[in-house]
Structure formats: C-alpha cells, structure tokens
Motif scaffolding. Structure first.
Motif, short mmCIF file in Angstrom:
data_model
loop_
_atom_site.label_atom_id
_atom_site.label_comp_id
_atom_site.label_asym_id
_atom_site.label_seq_id
_atom_site.Cartn_x
_atom_site.Cartn_y
_atom_site.Cartn_z
N MET A 33 0.37 -1.32 -0.13
CA MET A 33 -0.16 0.05 0.51
C MET A 33 1.16 0.88 -0.09
SD MET A 33 -2.98 1.45 2.85
CE MET A 33 -3.13 -0.65 3.31
N ASN A 34 0.51 1.97 -1.06
CA ASN A 34 1.17 3.12 -0.95
C ASN A 34 0.50 4.62 -0.04
OD1 ASN A 34 3.38 2.37 -2.80
ND2 ASN A 34 2.21 2.79 -4.83
N LEU A 35 1.74 5.21 0.61
CA LEU A 35 0.78 6.53 1.67
C LEU A 35 0.77 7.28 0.79
CD1 LEU A 35 3.51 5.97 4.39
CD2 LEU A 35 1.24 5.04 4.46
N PRO A 36 0.14 8.16 0.95
CA PRO A 36 0.05 10.30 0.27
C PRO A 36 0.97 10.63 0.17
CG PRO A 36 -1.83 9.00 2.28
CD PRO A 36 -1.48 7.97 2.51
N ALA A 37 0.84 11.23 -0.76
CA ALA A 37 1.71 12.70 -0.43
C ALA A 37 1.01 13.84 0.05
CB ALA A 37 2.29 12.66 -1.61
N THR A 47 0.45 16.83 2.49
CA THR A 47 -0.44 17.36 3.60
C THR A 47 -0.74 17.79 3.88
OG1 THR A 47 1.14 19.82 3.56
CG2 THR A 47 2.63 17.67 4.49
N GLY A 48 -1.59 17.77 5.25
CA GLY A 48 -3.12 19.21 5.44
C GLY A 48 -4.40 18.11 5.04
N PRO A 49 -5.16 18.46 4.40
CA PRO A 49 -6.70 17.79 4.75
C PRO A 49 -6.74 17.24 3.01
CG PRO A 49 -6.80 20.52 4.46
CD PRO A 49 -5.13 19.98 4.89
N ARG A 50 -5.61 17.25 1.91
CA ARG A 50 -5.61 16.42 0.85
C ARG A 50 -4.86 14.93 1.17
NH1 ARG A 50 -2.08 19.22 -2.91
NH2 ARG A 50 -4.25 20.62 -3.18
N ARG A 51 -4.10 15.11 1.63
CA ARG A 51 -2.84 13.79 3.00
C ARG A 51 -4.63 12.83 2.85
NH1 ARG A 51 2.47 12.77 5.25
NH2 ARG A 51 2.78 11.41 4.96
N VAL A 52 -5.39 13.84 3.75
CA VAL A 52 -5.96 13.38 4.99
C VAL A 52 -7.28 12.15 4.36
CG1 VAL A 52 -7.81 13.02 6.27
CG2 VAL A 52 -6.15 14.45 6.62
N LYS A 53 -7.88 13.52 2.85
CA LYS A 53 -9.01 12.80 1.75
C LYS A 53 -8.23 11.34 1.61
CE LYS A 53 -11.37 16.87 1.67
NZ LYS A 53 -12.07 17.66 0.69
N GLU A 54 -6.81 11.65 0.62
CA GLU A 54 -6.57 10.15 0.09
C GLU A 54 -6.28 8.64 0.31
OE1 GLU A 54 -4.56 8.12 -3.04
OE2 GLU A 54 -6.29 9.87 -2.96
N ALA A 55 -5.84 9.07 1.74
CA ALA A 55 -5.41 8.12 2.65
C ALA A 55 -6.62 7.01 2.80
CB ALA A 55 -4.88 8.50 4.24
N ARG A 61 -9.91 7.96 1.65
CA ARG A 61 -10.17 7.21 -0.43
C ARG A 61 -8.90 5.56 -0.03
NH1 ARG A 61 -10.59 11.08 -2.55
NH2 ARG A 61 -8.24 11.67 -3.19
N LEU A 62 -7.81 6.02 0.01
CA LEU A 62 -7.18 4.12 0.07
C LEU A 62 -7.67 3.27 0.73
CD1 LEU A 62 -4.50 3.39 -1.39
CD2 LEU A 62 -2.68 3.87 0.82
N PHE A 111 -10.32 2.73 1.66
CA PHE A 111 -11.78 2.67 1.47
C PHE A 111 -11.46 1.28 0.18
CE2 PHE A 111 -14.41 6.16 3.07
CZ PHE A 111 -15.20 5.45 3.31
N ALA A 112 -10.52 2.00 -0.79
CA ALA A 112 -10.04 0.76 -1.79
C ALA A 112 -9.23 -0.17 -1.18
CB ALA A 112 -9.23 1.88 -2.81
N GLU A 113 -9.17 -0.59 -0.23
CA GLU A 113 -8.35 -1.80 0.67
C GLU A 113 -9.13 -2.24 0.97
OE1 GLU A 113 -5.85 -2.52 -0.33
OE2 GLU A 113 -4.79 -0.80 -1.60
N ASN A 114 -10.48 -1.87 1.12
CA ASN A 114 -12.00 -2.44 1.97
C ASN A 114 -11.25 -3.12 3.52
OD1 ASN A 114 -13.43 -3.22 -0.18
ND2 ASN A 114 -12.46 -4.46 -0.62
N LEU A 115 -10.27 -1.62 4.18
CA LEU A 115 -10.27 -1.91 5.16
C LEU A 115 -11.05 -0.72 6.07
CD1 LEU A 115 -6.24 -1.21 4.84
CD2 LEU A 115 -7.71 -3.62 5.55
#
Length: 162
Positions: A1-5, A7-15, A17-18, A20-24
């Motif tokens: 699993m790649n961690l989001p690049a 900082t801030g809100p964008r990183r939280v939203k991407e994390a 989303r990730l 959810f995509a990994e069914n976690l």
C-alpha cells in the motif's frame, strides 16, 4: 500500500480514499446520528471485524480549526488520540488509568508516552493526578490518572510555548 503524498486535508482525504479502496474501512452511523468510520477486518476482505466492539472516539474539529494538528508533535497526537479513547465516556473527575498493557496495544514505548504526555501538559491539554493503585492481587504502586482538558482544544494554541 502506497502512502499518500502531500500534507493537510488533501493527504487525509487521500488516505481515507485508500482505506476504502483496500476494504479496510466503511461508513457507519453513530449514536448521535452523524456518520462515522468503521474499521473492517485487517485482511482486506471487507468483513466486519470483531475488534471493533462498541468503542469509538470523536476527534474534536478544533484539532484542525485551531491548528493543534500543526502545533503538536506526532507522538503527542498519537497519545492524545489514545487518551481520548481511554477517557471516552469516563465519569471519573480525574480521568482514567493507562496501564502498560494498554500502552503496548497502541505500540507506545515508555519514553514516547512520557515525552508526549509532558508535551500535552505543557500546552494545558492534559491533567495528570498521581494515585496509589493496587489491591491484594496487585502490588500497591503509584500510577497516574490522565484527564484530557477538551475545552483547551477549543482555544488556538499559544505558538510561543515551546
């Protein structure tokens, strides 16, 4: 699993989303009618996880809106989350005891715990009280009770305190 690049809100939203995509994680209604996140089984199967129980924590919006997320160190943020979980629903005016087993469940060393709690106390977010703890089955020892001062989170941090 790649961690989001980033900082801030964008990183939280991407994390999120990730996750959810990994069914976690999935969404789940909370007792107050708001929507929360529910951890799913860590194997990624999307199945419910018995480790969820009925415990959950609400993270105050002020953690972001008052810039505490920027001011606190990573270790202090982790301990703050652990203490929010520990104190959730607590009726004790001096907070709760955090034993060594619980700290290990969070993956926290004694040094990390000590440094983080000192930082939280320095900013006025945490109050500790020393108590004698034990009974016939346990050696009487001095322990600390930890109480999060939620009202302090509602105040913008004093950036001069270091």
């Amino acid at each position: 699993m790649n961690l989001p690049a980033g900082t801030g809100p964008r990183r939280v939203k991407e994390a999120i989303r990730l996750l959810f995509a990994e069914n976690l994680i999935t969404t789940s209604p909370l007792a107050d009618g708001k929507e929360g996140l529910l951890l799913l089984h860590p194997d990624g199967s999307g199945k419910e996880w018995d480790g969820n129980g009925t415990r959950w924590i609400g993270v105050p919006l002020a953690l972001w809106s008052n810039a505490w997320i920027l001011k606190l160190s990573g270790r202090a943020l982790v301990v703050l989350l652990a203490l929010l979980e520990l104190n959730g629903g607590s009726k004790h005016p001096d907070g709760e005891l955090m034993d060594g087993h619980r700290k290990k469940q969070y993956g926290l060393s004694d040094d990390t715990w000590t440094r983080a709690t000192q930082e939280l106390e320095r900013y006025g977010l945490l109050r500790t009280t020393k108590v004698r703890w034990g009974d016939d089955d346990y050696e009487i020892r001095q322990r600390k009770r930890y109480f999060i001062i939620r009202e302090k989170l509602e105040v913008t941090p004093d950036w001069s305190v270091e």
